[in-house]
Design an enzyme around this catalytic site. Structure first.
Site, short mmCIF file in Angstrom:
data_model
loop_
_atom_site.label_atom_id
_atom_site.label_comp_id
_atom_site.label_asym_id
_atom_site.label_seq_id
_atom_site.Cartn_x
_atom_site.Cartn_y
_atom_site.Cartn_z
N LYS A 278 0.83 -1.20 0.00
CA LYS A 278 0.00 0.00 0.00
C LYS A 278 0.87 1.25 0.00
O LYS A 278 2.05 1.22 0.39
CB LYS A 278 -0.89 0.04 1.25
CG LYS A 278 -1.96 -1.02 1.31
CD LYS A 278 -2.73 -0.90 2.61
CE LYS A 278 -3.83 -1.95 2.70
NZ LYS A 278 -4.94 -1.70 1.78
N ARG A 352 -10.51 -11.47 1.46
CA ARG A 352 -11.30 -12.56 0.88
C ARG A 352 -10.55 -13.89 0.96
O ARG A 352 -11.17 -14.95 0.99
CB ARG A 352 -11.68 -12.21 -0.56
CG ARG A 352 -10.53 -12.07 -1.51
CD ARG A 352 -10.85 -11.22 -2.72
NE ARG A 352 -10.91 -9.81 -2.35
CZ ARG A 352 -11.22 -8.83 -3.21
NH1 ARG A 352 -11.49 -9.12 -4.47
NH2 ARG A 352 -11.26 -7.58 -2.82
#
Length: 498
Positions: A278, A352
Protein backbone atom coordinates in the site's frame (compact mmCIF):
# COMPACT_ATOMS: atom_id res chain seq x y z
CA UNK A 1 -21.81 5.17 33.69
CA UNK A 2 -24.76 3.83 35.71
CA UNK A 3 -28.30 3.78 34.34
CA UNK A 4 -31.70 3.28 35.93
CA UNK A 5 -35.39 3.86 35.25
CA UNK A 6 -37.41 6.43 37.18
CA UNK A 7 -41.13 6.51 36.55
CA UNK A 8 -43.27 9.52 37.47
CA UNK A 9 -46.97 9.70 38.32
CA UNK A 10 -49.32 11.96 40.28
CA UNK A 11 -47.77 10.89 43.58
CA UNK A 12 -44.15 10.82 42.48
CA UNK A 13 -43.87 13.91 40.30
CA UNK A 14 -40.93 15.26 38.39
CA UNK A 15 -41.24 18.52 40.32
CA UNK A 16 -40.44 16.71 43.57
CA UNK A 17 -37.61 14.63 42.11
CA UNK A 18 -34.25 15.34 43.67
CA UNK A 19 -31.31 15.25 41.27
CA UNK A 20 -28.25 17.21 40.31
CA UNK A 21 -29.90 18.06 36.98
CA UNK A 22 -33.07 17.22 35.06
CA UNK A 23 -33.14 17.50 31.27
CA UNK A 24 -36.51 18.46 29.72
CA UNK A 25 -37.53 19.38 26.18
CA UNK A 26 -38.63 22.65 24.61
CA UNK A 27 -39.63 23.28 21.02
CA UNK A 28 -39.17 25.87 18.29
CA UNK A 29 -42.79 27.07 18.48
CA UNK A 30 -42.15 28.00 22.14
CA UNK A 31 -44.09 24.99 23.40
CA UNK A 32 -42.98 22.89 26.34
CA UNK A 33 -42.87 19.14 26.78
CA UNK A 34 -45.05 17.65 29.51
CA UNK A 35 -42.05 17.36 31.84
CA UNK A 36 -41.07 20.98 31.17
CA UNK A 37 -44.63 22.12 31.92
CA UNK A 38 -44.51 20.28 35.26
CA UNK A 39 -41.44 22.32 36.23
CA UNK A 40 -42.76 25.67 34.97
CA UNK A 41 -44.98 26.58 37.88
CA UNK A 42 -43.39 30.03 38.18
CA UNK A 43 -43.23 30.54 34.40
CA UNK A 44 -39.44 30.68 34.29
CA UNK A 45 -39.11 28.17 31.44
CA UNK A 46 -41.74 29.99 29.39
CA UNK A 47 -39.94 33.26 30.04
CA UNK A 48 -36.63 31.79 28.84
CA UNK A 49 -38.27 30.72 25.59
CA UNK A 50 -40.04 34.03 25.03
CA UNK A 51 -36.86 36.02 25.70
CA UNK A 52 -34.94 34.06 23.10
CA UNK A 53 -32.46 32.68 25.64
CA UNK A 54 -33.15 29.31 23.99
CA UNK A 55 -34.64 28.85 20.54
CA UNK A 56 -35.96 25.33 20.80
CA UNK A 57 -33.97 24.26 17.76
CA UNK A 58 -32.68 20.71 17.91
CA UNK A 59 -29.52 20.58 20.01
CA UNK A 60 -29.95 23.99 21.68
CA UNK A 61 -29.50 23.98 25.46
CA UNK A 62 -29.97 26.35 28.40
CA UNK A 63 -29.10 25.55 32.01
CA UNK A 64 -31.31 27.02 34.75
CA UNK A 65 -30.32 26.90 38.40
CA UNK A 66 -32.55 27.11 41.45
CA UNK A 67 -35.77 26.88 39.43
CA UNK A 68 -38.76 27.66 41.63
CA UNK A 69 -41.01 24.65 42.09
CA UNK A 70 -38.29 22.13 41.17
CA UNK A 71 -36.54 20.02 43.80
CA UNK A 72 -33.64 19.37 41.41
CA UNK A 73 -30.59 21.62 41.70
CA UNK A 74 -30.58 22.39 37.99
CA UNK A 75 -32.94 22.10 35.04
CA UNK A 76 -31.46 21.75 31.55
CA UNK A 77 -33.70 22.89 28.71
CA UNK A 78 -32.99 20.92 25.54
CA UNK A 79 -34.28 21.96 22.12
CA UNK A 80 -35.85 19.18 20.04
CA UNK A 81 -37.07 21.15 17.03
CA UNK A 82 -40.73 20.82 16.05
CA UNK A 83 -43.16 19.38 18.59
CA UNK A 84 -45.42 18.09 15.82
CA UNK A 85 -43.01 15.30 15.05
CA UNK A 86 -39.87 14.78 17.11
CA UNK A 87 -37.63 13.07 14.58
CA UNK A 88 -34.94 10.49 15.26
CA UNK A 89 -32.17 12.91 14.27
CA UNK A 90 -33.55 15.73 16.43
CA UNK A 91 -33.94 13.46 19.45
CA UNK A 92 -30.45 11.99 19.07
CA UNK A 93 -29.00 15.48 18.65
CA UNK A 94 -30.79 16.67 21.78
CA UNK A 95 -29.51 13.72 23.79
CA UNK A 96 -25.93 14.35 22.62
CA UNK A 97 -26.21 18.06 23.48
CA UNK A 98 -27.57 17.25 26.96
CA UNK A 99 -24.76 14.79 27.66
CA UNK A 100 -22.19 17.38 26.61
CA UNK A 101 -23.58 19.78 29.22
CA UNK A 102 -23.74 16.99 31.82
CA UNK A 103 -19.99 16.42 31.44
CA UNK A 104 -19.26 20.01 32.50
CA UNK A 105 -21.38 20.10 35.65
CA UNK A 106 -20.57 19.65 39.32
CA UNK A 107 -23.56 17.28 39.51
CA UNK A 108 -23.01 13.52 39.70
CA UNK A 109 -26.54 12.37 38.84
CA UNK A 110 -29.16 13.34 36.27
CA UNK A 111 -32.67 12.54 35.11
CA UNK A 112 -33.33 12.57 31.36
CA UNK A 113 -37.01 13.47 31.01
CA UNK A 114 -37.06 14.05 27.27
CA UNK A 115 -40.17 12.71 25.44
CA UNK A 116 -38.79 9.21 24.93
CA UNK A 117 -42.16 7.72 24.00
CA UNK A 118 -42.93 10.33 21.35
CA UNK A 119 -40.16 10.01 18.77
CA UNK A 120 -41.64 9.68 15.30
CA UNK A 121 -41.62 6.09 13.96
CA UNK A 122 -39.60 4.92 17.00
CA UNK A 123 -40.57 3.21 20.24
CA UNK A 124 -39.33 3.73 23.78
CA UNK A 125 -36.88 0.83 23.42
CA UNK A 126 -35.11 2.70 20.62
CA UNK A 127 -35.00 5.89 22.72
CA UNK A 128 -33.49 4.02 25.68
CA UNK A 129 -30.77 2.55 23.45
CA UNK A 130 -30.14 5.97 21.92
CA UNK A 131 -29.50 7.52 25.33
CA UNK A 132 -27.33 4.68 26.64
CA UNK A 133 -25.18 4.43 23.51
CA UNK A 134 -24.77 8.22 23.34
CA UNK A 135 -23.73 8.28 27.00
CA UNK A 136 -21.13 5.57 26.39
CA UNK A 137 -19.88 7.45 23.33
CA UNK A 138 -19.57 10.62 25.41
CA UNK A 139 -17.62 8.82 28.14
CA UNK A 140 -15.42 6.69 25.86
CA UNK A 141 -11.68 7.33 26.25
CA UNK A 142 -8.86 6.75 23.78
CA UNK A 143 -5.95 7.26 26.17
CA UNK A 144 -5.30 3.61 27.00
CA UNK A 145 -1.79 3.68 25.54
CA UNK A 146 -0.81 7.19 26.71
CA UNK A 147 1.84 7.50 29.42
CA UNK A 148 -0.19 10.28 31.00
CA UNK A 149 -3.91 9.67 30.98
CA UNK A 150 -6.33 12.40 30.05
CA UNK A 151 -7.94 14.18 33.04
CA UNK A 152 -10.67 12.08 34.60
CA UNK A 153 -14.09 12.98 33.29
CA UNK A 154 -16.12 15.13 35.64
CA UNK A 155 -19.85 15.60 35.71
CA UNK A 156 -22.75 13.20 35.67
CA UNK A 157 -22.01 9.50 36.21
CA UNK A 158 -25.53 8.28 37.08
CA UNK A 159 -28.44 8.72 34.68
CA UNK A 160 -32.09 7.90 35.38
CA UNK A 161 -34.41 7.62 32.39
CA UNK A 162 -37.92 9.00 32.87
CA UNK A 163 -39.89 6.17 31.22
CA UNK A 164 -42.54 3.73 32.47
CA UNK A 165 -41.01 1.19 34.84
CA UNK A 166 -42.12 -2.19 33.53
CA UNK A 167 -40.64 -5.48 32.32
CA UNK A 168 -40.29 -4.22 28.75
CA UNK A 169 -38.35 -1.06 29.63
CA UNK A 170 -36.17 -2.93 32.13
CA UNK A 171 -35.28 -5.45 29.41
CA UNK A 172 -34.65 -2.68 26.90
CA UNK A 173 -32.30 -0.93 29.34
CA UNK A 174 -30.38 -4.13 30.10
CA UNK A 175 -30.02 -4.84 26.39
CA UNK A 176 -28.96 -1.26 25.69
CA UNK A 177 -26.20 -1.43 28.31
CA UNK A 178 -24.99 -4.80 27.01
CA UNK A 179 -24.83 -3.55 23.42
CA UNK A 180 -23.05 -0.36 24.50
CA UNK A 181 -20.47 -2.46 26.36
CA UNK A 182 -20.00 -4.55 23.22
CA UNK A 183 -19.49 -1.40 21.14
CA UNK A 184 -16.91 -0.18 23.65
CA UNK A 185 -14.95 -3.44 23.39
CA UNK A 186 -14.99 -3.28 19.59
CA UNK A 187 -13.74 0.31 19.67
CA UNK A 188 -11.01 -0.49 22.19
CA UNK A 189 -9.73 -3.37 20.06
CA UNK A 190 -9.82 -1.29 16.89
CA UNK A 191 -7.96 1.63 18.45
CA UNK A 192 -5.22 -0.50 20.01
CA UNK A 193 -1.98 -0.33 18.04
CA UNK A 194 -1.12 -3.31 15.85
CA UNK A 195 2.10 -4.09 17.73
CA UNK A 196 -0.12 -4.84 20.74
CA UNK A 197 -3.34 -6.03 19.11
CA UNK A 198 -1.87 -9.05 17.31
CA UNK A 199 -3.68 -12.27 16.34
CA UNK A 200 -2.54 -13.74 19.67
CA UNK A 201 -3.98 -10.71 21.49
CA UNK A 202 -7.37 -11.27 19.82
CA UNK A 203 -7.25 -14.93 20.80
CA UNK A 204 -6.58 -13.97 24.42
CA UNK A 205 -9.51 -11.51 24.38
CA UNK A 206 -11.72 -14.35 23.11
CA UNK A 207 -10.50 -16.61 25.91
CA UNK A 208 -11.26 -13.94 28.51
CA UNK A 209 -14.77 -13.51 27.09
CA UNK A 210 -15.16 -17.28 27.30
CA UNK A 211 -14.18 -17.22 30.95
CA UNK A 212 -16.42 -14.25 31.78
CA UNK A 213 -19.53 -15.47 29.95
CA UNK A 214 -19.02 -19.25 29.82
CA UNK A 215 -18.45 -19.42 26.06
CA UNK A 216 -16.68 -22.43 24.64
CA UNK A 217 -13.52 -21.08 22.98
CA UNK A 218 -11.10 -22.89 20.69
CA UNK A 219 -8.01 -21.39 19.05
CA UNK A 220 -6.38 -23.20 16.12
CA UNK A 221 -2.71 -22.62 15.28
CA UNK A 222 -0.71 -23.01 12.08
CA UNK A 223 -0.28 -26.79 12.25
CA UNK A 224 -3.99 -27.30 12.74
CA UNK A 225 -4.76 -24.92 9.88
CA UNK A 226 -2.35 -26.81 7.67
CA UNK A 227 -4.12 -30.06 8.58
CA UNK A 228 -7.43 -28.43 7.60
CA UNK A 229 -5.84 -27.39 4.27
CA UNK A 230 -6.60 -23.72 4.84
CA UNK A 231 -3.94 -22.78 2.30
CA UNK A 232 -5.73 -19.60 1.22
CA UNK A 233 -5.77 -18.22 4.76
CA UNK A 234 -2.18 -19.32 5.35
CA UNK A 235 -1.00 -17.65 2.14
CA UNK A 236 -1.82 -14.26 3.70
CA UNK A 237 0.20 -14.88 6.86
CA UNK A 238 3.31 -16.26 5.13
CA UNK A 239 5.22 -12.97 5.30
CA UNK A 240 4.56 -12.24 8.98
CA UNK A 241 6.47 -13.14 12.12
CA UNK A 242 3.18 -13.15 14.04
CA UNK A 243 1.54 -16.60 14.13
CA UNK A 244 -1.98 -16.86 12.69
CA UNK A 245 -4.90 -17.64 14.98
CA UNK A 246 -8.21 -19.17 13.98
CA UNK A 247 -10.66 -18.41 16.80
CA UNK A 248 -13.99 -20.14 17.45
CA UNK A 249 -16.42 -18.95 20.13
CA UNK A 250 -19.65 -20.76 20.96
CA UNK A 251 -22.60 -19.26 22.84
CA UNK A 252 -25.09 -22.10 23.07
CA UNK A 253 -27.99 -20.27 24.69
CA UNK A 254 -30.73 -21.89 22.62
CA UNK A 255 -32.03 -25.42 22.39
CA UNK A 256 -29.46 -28.11 21.67
CA UNK A 257 -31.15 -29.07 18.39
CA UNK A 258 -31.41 -25.51 17.08
CA UNK A 259 -29.10 -24.63 14.20
CA UNK A 260 -26.75 -21.78 15.13
CA UNK A 261 -26.21 -18.39 13.60
CA UNK A 262 -22.54 -18.08 12.65
CA UNK A 263 -20.70 -14.75 12.59
CA UNK A 264 -17.44 -14.78 10.63
CA UNK A 265 -15.00 -11.91 11.19
CA UNK A 266 -12.03 -10.78 9.10
CA UNK A 267 -9.15 -10.30 11.54
CA UNK A 268 -6.24 -8.74 9.65
CA UNK A 269 -4.55 -7.06 12.61
CA UNK A 270 -2.34 -5.07 10.24
CA UNK A 271 -2.50 -4.89 6.46
CA UNK A 272 0.52 -3.56 4.59
CA UNK A 273 -0.86 -5.00 1.36
CA UNK A 274 1.93 -7.57 1.36
CA UNK A 275 4.07 -7.61 -1.80
CA UNK A 276 1.36 -5.43 -3.41
CA UNK A 277 2.41 -2.78 -0.91
CA UNK A 278 0.00 0.00 0.00
CA UNK A 279 0.96 3.67 -0.26
CA UNK A 280 2.44 5.14 2.93
CA UNK A 281 -0.08 7.91 3.72
CA UNK A 282 -2.86 6.55 5.90
CA UNK A 283 -1.32 3.10 6.23
CA UNK A 284 -1.43 3.48 10.01
CA UNK A 285 -5.21 3.06 9.72
CA UNK A 286 -4.70 -0.49 8.54
CA UNK A 287 -4.70 -1.48 12.20
CA UNK A 288 -8.48 -1.20 11.74
CA UNK A 289 -8.50 -4.03 9.19
CA UNK A 290 -9.53 -6.37 12.00
CA UNK A 291 -12.82 -4.45 12.39
CA UNK A 292 -14.85 -7.52 11.42
CA UNK A 293 -13.15 -9.63 14.07
CA UNK A 294 -13.54 -6.85 16.64
CA UNK A 295 -17.26 -6.60 15.88
CA UNK A 296 -17.70 -10.35 16.38
CA UNK A 297 -15.96 -10.12 19.77
CA UNK A 298 -18.00 -7.05 20.71
CA UNK A 299 -21.23 -8.76 19.71
CA UNK A 300 -20.29 -11.80 21.78
CA UNK A 301 -19.67 -9.51 24.76
CA UNK A 302 -23.19 -8.13 24.25
CA UNK A 303 -24.98 -11.47 23.85
CA UNK A 304 -23.03 -12.95 26.76
CA UNK A 305 -24.10 -10.10 29.02
CA UNK A 306 -27.70 -10.50 27.84
CA UNK A 307 -27.48 -14.30 28.13
CA UNK A 308 -29.31 -14.41 24.83
CA UNK A 309 -31.46 -17.50 24.28
CA UNK A 310 -29.93 -18.37 20.93
CA UNK A 311 -27.12 -20.54 19.60
CA UNK A 312 -24.43 -18.29 18.12
CA UNK A 313 -20.98 -19.26 16.89
CA UNK A 314 -18.21 -16.79 16.14
CA UNK A 315 -15.38 -17.59 13.73
CA UNK A 316 -12.40 -15.26 13.41
CA UNK A 317 -9.52 -15.68 10.97
CA UNK A 318 -6.72 -13.52 12.42
CA UNK A 319 -3.30 -12.78 10.96
CA UNK A 320 -1.06 -10.00 9.62
CA UNK A 321 -0.42 -9.27 5.93
CA UNK A 322 3.27 -8.37 5.68
CA UNK A 323 5.96 -8.32 2.97
CA UNK A 324 9.07 -10.49 3.41
CA UNK A 325 11.09 -13.12 1.61
CA UNK A 326 8.44 -15.67 2.59
CA UNK A 327 5.46 -13.57 1.51
CA UNK A 328 3.00 -14.74 -1.11
CA UNK A 329 3.71 -13.23 -4.55
CA UNK A 330 1.30 -11.93 -7.18
CA UNK A 331 0.68 -14.81 -9.56
CA UNK A 332 0.94 -17.52 -6.89
CA UNK A 333 -1.81 -20.13 -6.90
CA UNK A 334 -3.17 -21.69 -3.71
CA UNK A 335 -5.79 -24.33 -2.94
CA UNK A 336 -8.51 -23.31 -0.49
CA UNK A 337 -10.11 -25.50 2.16
CA UNK A 338 -13.04 -26.43 -0.09
CA UNK A 339 -10.70 -27.42 -2.95
CA UNK A 340 -11.08 -24.39 -5.23
CA UNK A 341 -7.80 -23.03 -6.55
CA UNK A 342 -7.14 -19.29 -6.42
CA UNK A 343 -4.74 -17.20 -8.49
CA UNK A 344 -3.56 -14.37 -6.25
CA UNK A 345 -3.23 -11.44 -8.62
CA UNK A 346 -3.00 -8.85 -5.85
CA UNK A 347 -1.81 -9.63 -2.32
CA UNK A 348 -3.68 -6.55 -1.03
CA UNK A 349 -6.95 -8.36 -1.75
CA UNK A 350 -6.19 -10.53 1.27
CA UNK A 351 -9.42 -10.28 3.25
CA UNK A 352 -11.30 -12.56 0.88
CA UNK A 353 -8.42 -15.06 1.07
CA UNK A 354 -8.77 -15.48 4.84
CA UNK A 355 -12.57 -15.31 4.77
CA UNK A 356 -13.05 -17.97 2.10
CA UNK A 357 -11.46 -20.64 4.29
CA UNK A 358 -13.35 -19.39 7.35
CA UNK A 359 -16.62 -19.58 5.40
CA UNK A 360 -15.78 -23.09 4.25
CA UNK A 361 -15.10 -24.03 7.89
CA UNK A 362 -18.49 -22.58 8.96
CA UNK A 363 -20.23 -25.28 6.91
CA UNK A 364 -19.48 -27.88 9.58
CA UNK A 365 -21.89 -26.22 12.02
CA UNK A 366 -24.94 -26.82 9.77
CA UNK A 367 -25.85 -23.17 10.34
CA UNK A 368 -29.24 -21.53 10.21
CA UNK A 369 -27.46 -18.53 8.70
CA UNK A 370 -23.92 -17.21 8.28
CA UNK A 371 -22.98 -13.53 8.23
CA UNK A 372 -19.42 -12.51 7.48
CA UNK A 373 -18.23 -9.06 8.52
CA UNK A 374 -15.19 -7.48 6.91
CA UNK A 375 -13.43 -4.22 6.14
CA UNK A 376 -13.18 -5.65 2.66
CA UNK A 377 -13.08 -3.03 -0.11
CA UNK A 378 -12.32 0.64 -0.57
CA UNK A 379 -14.82 0.46 -3.42
CA UNK A 380 -17.60 0.12 -0.85
CA UNK A 381 -16.63 3.55 0.51
CA UNK A 382 -16.84 4.94 -3.03
CA UNK A 383 -20.33 3.46 -3.37
CA UNK A 384 -21.82 4.23 0.05
CA UNK A 385 -19.47 6.66 1.80
CA UNK A 386 -19.19 6.29 5.55
CA UNK A 387 -22.93 6.16 6.22
CA UNK A 388 -24.06 2.61 5.47
CA UNK A 389 -22.41 -0.79 5.44
CA UNK A 390 -22.63 -2.75 2.21
CA UNK A 391 -24.89 -5.83 2.34
CA UNK A 392 -24.63 -8.68 -0.14
CA UNK A 393 -26.76 -11.82 -0.36
CA UNK A 394 -27.81 -14.25 -3.05
CA UNK A 395 -31.06 -13.87 -5.03
CA UNK A 396 -30.47 -10.23 -5.86
CA UNK A 397 -33.59 -9.79 -7.91
CA UNK A 398 -36.01 -11.57 -5.60
CA UNK A 399 -37.12 -11.41 -2.00
CA UNK A 400 -34.39 -12.55 0.38
CA UNK A 401 -35.48 -13.19 3.96
CA UNK A 402 -32.00 -12.91 5.51
CA UNK A 403 -31.31 -9.61 3.75
CA UNK A 404 -34.66 -8.29 4.96
CA UNK A 405 -33.82 -9.29 8.55
CA UNK A 406 -30.44 -7.59 8.43
CA UNK A 407 -31.80 -4.43 6.84
CA UNK A 408 -34.58 -4.26 9.45
CA UNK A 409 -32.09 -4.78 12.30
CA UNK A 410 -29.93 -2.01 10.90
CA UNK A 411 -32.83 0.41 10.65
CA UNK A 412 -34.06 -0.43 14.15
CA UNK A 413 -30.59 0.15 15.63
CA UNK A 414 -29.67 3.21 13.50
CA UNK A 415 -26.71 1.16 12.24
CA UNK A 416 -27.84 0.92 8.67
CA UNK A 417 -26.80 -1.17 5.68
CA UNK A 418 -27.60 -0.93 1.97
CA UNK A 419 -28.00 -3.91 -0.31
CA UNK A 420 -25.68 -4.20 -3.30
CA UNK A 421 -25.78 -6.84 -6.05
CA UNK A 422 -23.87 -10.03 -6.67
CA UNK A 423 -24.49 -12.48 -9.46
CA UNK A 424 -22.94 -14.63 -12.16
CA UNK A 425 -21.89 -11.57 -14.17
CA UNK A 426 -19.55 -10.62 -11.33
CA UNK A 427 -18.15 -14.15 -11.18
CA UNK A 428 -17.31 -13.78 -14.87
CA UNK A 429 -14.96 -10.97 -13.87
CA UNK A 430 -13.08 -13.40 -11.57
CA UNK A 431 -12.10 -15.91 -14.27
CA UNK A 432 -8.47 -17.02 -14.40
CA UNK A 433 -6.58 -18.84 -17.16
CA UNK A 434 -4.66 -20.82 -14.55
CA UNK A 435 -6.94 -21.38 -11.52
CA UNK A 436 -10.60 -21.77 -10.63
CA UNK A 437 -10.79 -18.14 -9.47
CA UNK A 438 -8.71 -14.99 -9.41
CA UNK A 439 -8.72 -13.06 -6.14
CA UNK A 440 -9.51 -9.77 -7.90
CA UNK A 441 -11.81 -9.09 -10.81
CA UNK A 442 -11.52 -7.10 -13.99
CA UNK A 443 -12.11 -3.34 -13.47
CA UNK A 444 -15.46 -2.13 -12.16
CA UNK A 445 -17.75 -3.25 -9.34
CA UNK A 446 -14.88 -4.16 -7.01
CA UNK A 447 -17.13 -4.56 -3.93
CA UNK A 448 -19.48 -6.76 -5.94
CA UNK A 449 -16.69 -8.96 -7.33
CA UNK A 450 -15.26 -9.36 -3.82
CA UNK A 451 -18.65 -10.50 -2.55
CA UNK A 452 -19.07 -12.77 -5.57
CA UNK A 453 -15.69 -14.35 -4.75
CA UNK A 454 -16.89 -15.14 -1.21
CA UNK A 455 -20.21 -16.49 -2.46
CA UNK A 456 -18.36 -19.40 -4.11
CA UNK A 457 -17.56 -20.74 -0.63
CA UNK A 458 -21.05 -20.43 0.89
CA UNK A 459 -23.36 -22.39 -1.39
CA UNK A 460 -24.34 -25.03 1.16
CA UNK A 461 -26.00 -22.60 3.58
CA UNK A 462 -27.84 -19.30 3.89
CA UNK A 463 -25.29 -16.47 3.82
CA UNK A 464 -24.84 -12.70 3.88
CA UNK A 465 -21.76 -10.49 3.65
CA UNK A 466 -21.34 -7.10 5.34
CA UNK A 467 -18.63 -4.84 3.92
CA UNK A 468 -17.84 -2.38 6.73
CA UNK A 469 -14.84 -0.66 5.14
CA UNK A 470 -16.65 2.69 5.30
CA UNK A 471 -18.29 2.31 8.71
CA UNK A 472 -15.82 0.55 11.03
CA UNK A 473 -13.69 3.63 11.74
CA UNK A 474 -13.37 7.37 11.22
CA UNK A 475 -10.36 9.24 9.88
CA UNK A 476 -9.10 12.78 10.45
CA UNK A 477 -9.41 14.71 13.68
CA UNK A 478 -11.99 12.26 15.02
CA UNK A 479 -9.92 9.21 14.08
CA UNK A 480 -11.07 6.11 15.87
CA UNK A 481 -13.10 2.93 15.68
CA UNK A 482 -16.88 3.37 15.61
CA UNK A 483 -17.99 0.03 17.08
CA UNK A 484 -20.16 -0.68 14.06
CA UNK A 485 -21.84 -3.00 13.19
CA UNK A 486 -22.27 -4.31 16.76
CA UNK A 487 -25.68 -2.56 17.12
CA UNK A 488 -26.94 -4.11 13.87
CA UNK A 489 -25.65 -7.60 14.68
CA UNK A 490 -26.92 -7.50 18.26
CA UNK A 491 -30.36 -6.35 17.17
CA UNK A 492 -30.43 -9.05 14.49
CA UNK A 493 -29.63 -11.74 17.07
CA UNK A 494 -32.15 -10.37 19.60
CA UNK A 495 -34.83 -10.55 16.91
CA UNK A 496 -33.79 -14.11 16.07
CA UNK A 497 -33.96 -15.11 19.73
CA UNK A 498 -37.49 -13.71 19.94
Amino acid sequence: MDFSIKAFDTKNTIATAKAGVIAVAVFENKKLSQAAKALDGAGEITAALKSGDITGKAGATLLLRGLKGAAADRVLLVGLGSDDAVGEKSFAGGVTAALKVFSTLGASDAIIALPMTEVKERDVNWAIRCVVQAAHESAFRTDGQKSKKDPAAAGVRKIALAVPNNAATKLALAQAVAIANGIDLTKELGNTSANVCTPTYLANVARKLGKDYKFEVEVLDRKQLEALKMNSFLSVTNGSEQPPKFIILKHMGGKAKDAPVVLVGKGITFDTGGISLKAGPGMDEMKYDMGGAASVLGTFRAIGEMNLKLNVIGVIAACENMPSGRATKPGDIVTSMNGLTIEILNTDAEGRLVLCDALAYAERFNPAAVIDIATLTGACIVALGHHKSGLFTRDDDVHNALADEIMAAGKASSDTAWRLPIGEEYNEQLKSNFADLANIGTPGGASCTAAAFLENFTRKYTWAHLDIAGTAWKSGGNKGATGRPVPLLSNFLINRAN
